[in-house]
Write an enzyme that holds these catalytic residues in place. Structure first.
Site, PDB file in Angstrom:
ATOM      1  N   ALA A  63       0.874  -1.173   0.000  1.00  0.00           N
ATOM      2  CA  ALA A  63       0.000   0.000   0.000  1.00  0.00           C
ATOM      3  C   ALA A  63       0.915   1.228   0.000  1.00  0.00           C
ATOM      4  CB  ALA A  63      -0.875  -0.023   1.243  1.00  0.00           C
ATOM      5  N   GLY A 108       0.887  -5.045   0.985  1.00  0.00           N
ATOM      6  CA  GLY A 108      -0.305  -5.197   0.140  1.00  0.00           C
ATOM      7  C   GLY A 108      -0.009  -5.879  -1.192  1.00  0.00           C
ATOM      8  N   GLU A 111       0.000  -9.493  -0.383  1.00  0.00           N
ATOM      9  CA  GLU A 111      -1.411  -9.830  -0.116  1.00  0.00           C
ATOM     10  C   GLU A 111      -2.204  -9.943  -1.418  1.00  0.00           C
ATOM     11  OE1 GLU A 111      -1.618  -6.498   2.704  1.00  0.00           O
ATOM     12  OE2 GLU A 111      -2.496  -7.925   4.113  1.00  0.00           O
ATOM     13  N   GLU A 131       5.002  -4.788   7.280  1.00  0.00           N
ATOM     14  CA  GLU A 131       4.200  -3.739   7.939  1.00  0.00           C
ATOM     15  C   GLU A 131       4.696  -3.412   9.339  1.00  0.00           C
ATOM     16  OE1 GLU A 131       2.931  -6.269   6.205  1.00  0.00           O
ATOM     17  OE2 GLU A 131       1.371  -5.516   4.871  1.00  0.00           O
TER      18      GLU A 131
HETATM   19  N1  CAA Z   1       4.631   3.300  -0.706  1.00  0.00           N
HETATM   20  C1  CAA Z   1       5.041   4.466  -1.214  1.00  0.00           C
HETATM   21  N2  CAA Z   1       6.213   4.650  -1.836  1.00  0.00           N
HETATM   22  C2  CAA Z   1       7.017   3.568  -1.950  1.00  0.00           C
HETATM   23  C3  CAA Z   1       6.664   2.315  -1.440  1.00  0.00           C
HETATM   24  C4  CAA Z   1       5.393   2.196  -0.802  1.00  0.00           C
HETATM   25  N3  CAA Z   1       4.958   1.036  -0.320  1.00  0.00           N
HETATM   26  N4  CAA Z   1       7.669   1.448  -1.690  1.00  0.00           N
HETATM   27  C5  CAA Z   1       8.609   2.146  -2.334  1.00  0.00           C
HETATM   28  N5  CAA Z   1       8.234   3.427  -2.495  1.00  0.00           N
HETATM   29  C6  CAA Z   1       8.954   4.520  -3.147  1.00  0.00           C
HETATM   30  C7  CAA Z   1      10.118   4.997  -2.253  1.00  0.00           C
HETATM   31  O1  CAA Z   1       9.636   5.925  -1.296  1.00  0.00           O
HETATM   32  C8  CAA Z   1      11.017   5.620  -3.298  1.00  0.00           C
HETATM   33  O2  CAA Z   1      10.492   6.893  -3.602  1.00  0.00           O
HETATM   34  P1  CAA Z   1      11.513   8.172  -3.717  1.00  0.00           P
HETATM   35  O3  CAA Z   1      12.377   7.818  -4.906  1.00  0.00           O
HETATM   36  O4  CAA Z   1      10.567   9.305  -3.974  1.00  0.00           O
HETATM   37  O5  CAA Z   1      12.268   8.246  -2.446  1.00  0.00           O
HETATM   38  C9  CAA Z   1      10.807   4.728  -4.532  1.00  0.00           C
HETATM   39  O6  CAA Z   1       9.576   4.025  -4.320  1.00  0.00           O
HETATM   40  C10 CAA Z   1      11.912   3.709  -4.713  1.00  0.00           C
HETATM   41  O7  CAA Z   1      12.036   2.999  -3.486  1.00  0.00           O
HETATM   42  P2  CAA Z   1      13.436   2.858  -2.708  1.00  0.00           P
HETATM   43  O8  CAA Z   1      14.327   4.009  -3.023  1.00  0.00           O
HETATM   44  O9  CAA Z   1      13.119   2.591  -1.270  1.00  0.00           O
HETATM   45  O10 CAA Z   1      13.998   1.551  -3.443  1.00  0.00           O
HETATM   46  P3  CAA Z   1      14.979   0.454  -2.825  1.00  0.00           P
HETATM   47  O11 CAA Z   1      15.355  -0.436  -3.965  1.00  0.00           O
HETATM   48  O12 CAA Z   1      16.054   1.079  -2.015  1.00  0.00           O
HETATM   49  O13 CAA Z   1      14.055  -0.379  -1.797  1.00  0.00           O
HETATM   50  C11 CAA Z   1      12.065  -1.538  -1.086  1.00  0.00           C
HETATM   51  C12 CAA Z   1      12.978  -1.110  -2.270  1.00  0.00           C
HETATM   52  C13 CAA Z   1      12.797  -2.523  -0.175  1.00  0.00           C
HETATM   53  C14 CAA Z   1      10.829  -2.204  -1.695  1.00  0.00           C
HETATM   54  C15 CAA Z   1      11.671  -0.291  -0.275  1.00  0.00           C
HETATM   55  O14 CAA Z   1      11.160   0.702  -1.166  1.00  0.00           O
HETATM   56  C16 CAA Z   1      10.608  -0.548   0.770  1.00  0.00           C
HETATM   57  O15 CAA Z   1      10.901  -1.072   1.825  1.00  0.00           O
HETATM   58  N6  CAA Z   1       9.350  -0.154   0.466  1.00  0.00           N
HETATM   59  C17 CAA Z   1       8.261  -0.278   1.394  1.00  0.00           C
HETATM   60  C18 CAA Z   1       7.713  -1.677   1.450  1.00  0.00           C
HETATM   61  C19 CAA Z   1       6.623  -1.766   2.491  1.00  0.00           C
HETATM   62  O16 CAA Z   1       6.818  -1.468   3.663  1.00  0.00           O
HETATM   63  N7  CAA Z   1       5.428  -2.209   2.060  1.00  0.00           N
HETATM   64  C20 CAA Z   1       4.308  -2.351   2.935  1.00  0.00           C
HETATM   65  C21 CAA Z   1       3.451  -1.116   2.888  1.00  0.00           C
HETATM   66  S1  CAA Z   1       2.186  -1.138   4.128  1.00  0.00           S
HETATM   67  C22 CAA Z   1       0.961  -2.138   3.531  1.00  0.00           C
HETATM   68  O17 CAA Z   1       1.051  -2.663   2.438  1.00  0.00           O
HETATM   69  C23 CAA Z   1      -0.219  -2.277   4.460  1.00  0.00           C
HETATM   70  C24 CAA Z   1      -1.218  -3.270   4.054  1.00  0.00           C
HETATM   71  O18 CAA Z   1      -1.132  -4.452   4.307  1.00  0.00           O
HETATM   72  C25 CAA Z   1      -2.449  -2.820   3.412  1.00  0.00           C
END
Ligand code: CAA
Length: 257
Positions: A63, A108, A111, A131
């Site tokens: 998400a 998500g 999921e 999460e």
């Molecule tokens: N939401 C919003 N933006 C996201 C994102 C997310 N879930 N995942 C990545 N991005 C964005 C980053 O903020 C970044 O944006 P900027 O360039 O503007 O800074 C861009 O995508 C590229 O990401 P990274 O620079 O972080 O890329 P990376 O290769 O270093 O890392 C990653 C990749 C490990 C996937 C890392 O981006 C990450 O940990 N992302 C979050 C994953 C996460 O926590 N997902 C769960 C979300 S909560 C959820 O889903 C709740 C639910 O159950 C409903």
């Protein structure tokens, strides 16, 4: 448009495409996904759906954390219920849905893949429910479907550690059906498997999906608890800290409040 589609041989292939955010599901993508699933149900020309991420890096990275960060408890509850309802529609769809997972399938995104009937992956796929790093829990059915697919012990390990696992590890656990080397091979495999499935009786396909799903129908309470507890986490200081830390690209400091 954040979802790009191709249609051939009665098979719809949809690529979630939001490259700047690794295909994260913001409200706009979510609305488009909802429309796509409605079309899948009502369009008789479509016999099956392949869902994948655009590009090489991500299926869906979860998400959208920037949208989550500003949610109230009520909004979080509404969001979880809407997500659960859409993902249930995918799971209960009488037509086959295959997830072709290329790159990150986190939160998500994992999921969403788990709501599909079959999961195929390329070698670079990474699965996880991170999460807890944001001070929240999965909200789109992850606590339930991961348990169904890999068992309670491994689910608790993955949810509590936020560890990401490789495509091969996911296959060994039963989270993924098959793994191939490249994205091209992944789409080829998904397409040939889908062609094989849709050559069979649509009634038998629908009845197999329904029979398998009906075996899990008693687990409704788990989904309701997940949505309530997801929302409860959204009201905490730790959630504000977890989401701020992600946005500010620093480690979070949790206080348990
Ligand atoms: N939401 C919003 N933006 C996201 C994102 C997310 N879930 N995942 C990545 N991005 C964005 C980053 O903020 C970044 O944006 P900027 O360039 O503007 O800074 C861009 O995508 C590229 O990401 P990274 O620079 O972080 O890329 P990376 O290769 O270093 O890392 C990653 C990749 C490990 C996937 C890392 O981006 C990450 O940990 N992302 C979050 C994953 C996460 O926590 N997902 C769960 C979300 S909560 C959820 O889903 C709740 C639910 O159950 C409903």
């Amino acid at each position: 448009m954040n979802i790009l589609t191709d249609f051939a041989d009665n098979i719809l292939t949809a690529r979630i495409s939001r490259p700047k955010a690794l295909n994260a599901l913001n409200a706009e993508v979510f609305d488009e996904l909802d429309e796509l699933i409605q079309k899948l149900y009502r369009d008789d020309q479509i016999r099956g759906l392949i869902l994948t991420g655009d590009g090489d890096k991500a299926f869906v990275a979860g998400a959208d954390i920037k949208e989550l960060a500003v949610m109230s408890q009520q909004q979080a509850l509404k969001m979880a219920k809407r997500g659960q309802s859409l993902f249930k529609k995918i799971e209960n769809c009488p037509k086959p849905v295959i997830a072709a997972v290329n790159g990150f399938a986190l939160g998500g995104g994992c999921e969403l893949a788990m709501a599909c009937h079959i999961r195929l992956a390329s070698e670079n796929a990474k699965f996880g429910q991170p999460e807890i790093n944001l001070g929240i829990i999965p909200g789109y059915g992850g606590t339930q479907r991961l348990t169904q697919l890999v068992g309670r012990g491994k689910t608790l390990e993955l949810l509590l550690t936020a560890d990401q696992i490789s495509a091969q590890e996911a296959k060994a656990l039963g989270l993924v059906n098959q793994v191939v080397a490249t994205r091209e091979e992944l789409i080829n495999l998904a397409t040939s498997m889908m062609k094989k499935i849709v050559s069979k009786s649509p009634v038998a396909i629908a009845n197999i999906i329904k029979s398998v799903n009906d075996g899990f129908a008693f687990e409704i309470a788990g989904y309701a608890a997940e949505a309530e507890l997801f929302a409860a986490c959204a009201a905490t200081e730790d959630f504000k800290e977890g989401t701020s830390a992600f946005i500010e690209k620093r480690p979070p400091v949790f206080k348990g409040i």
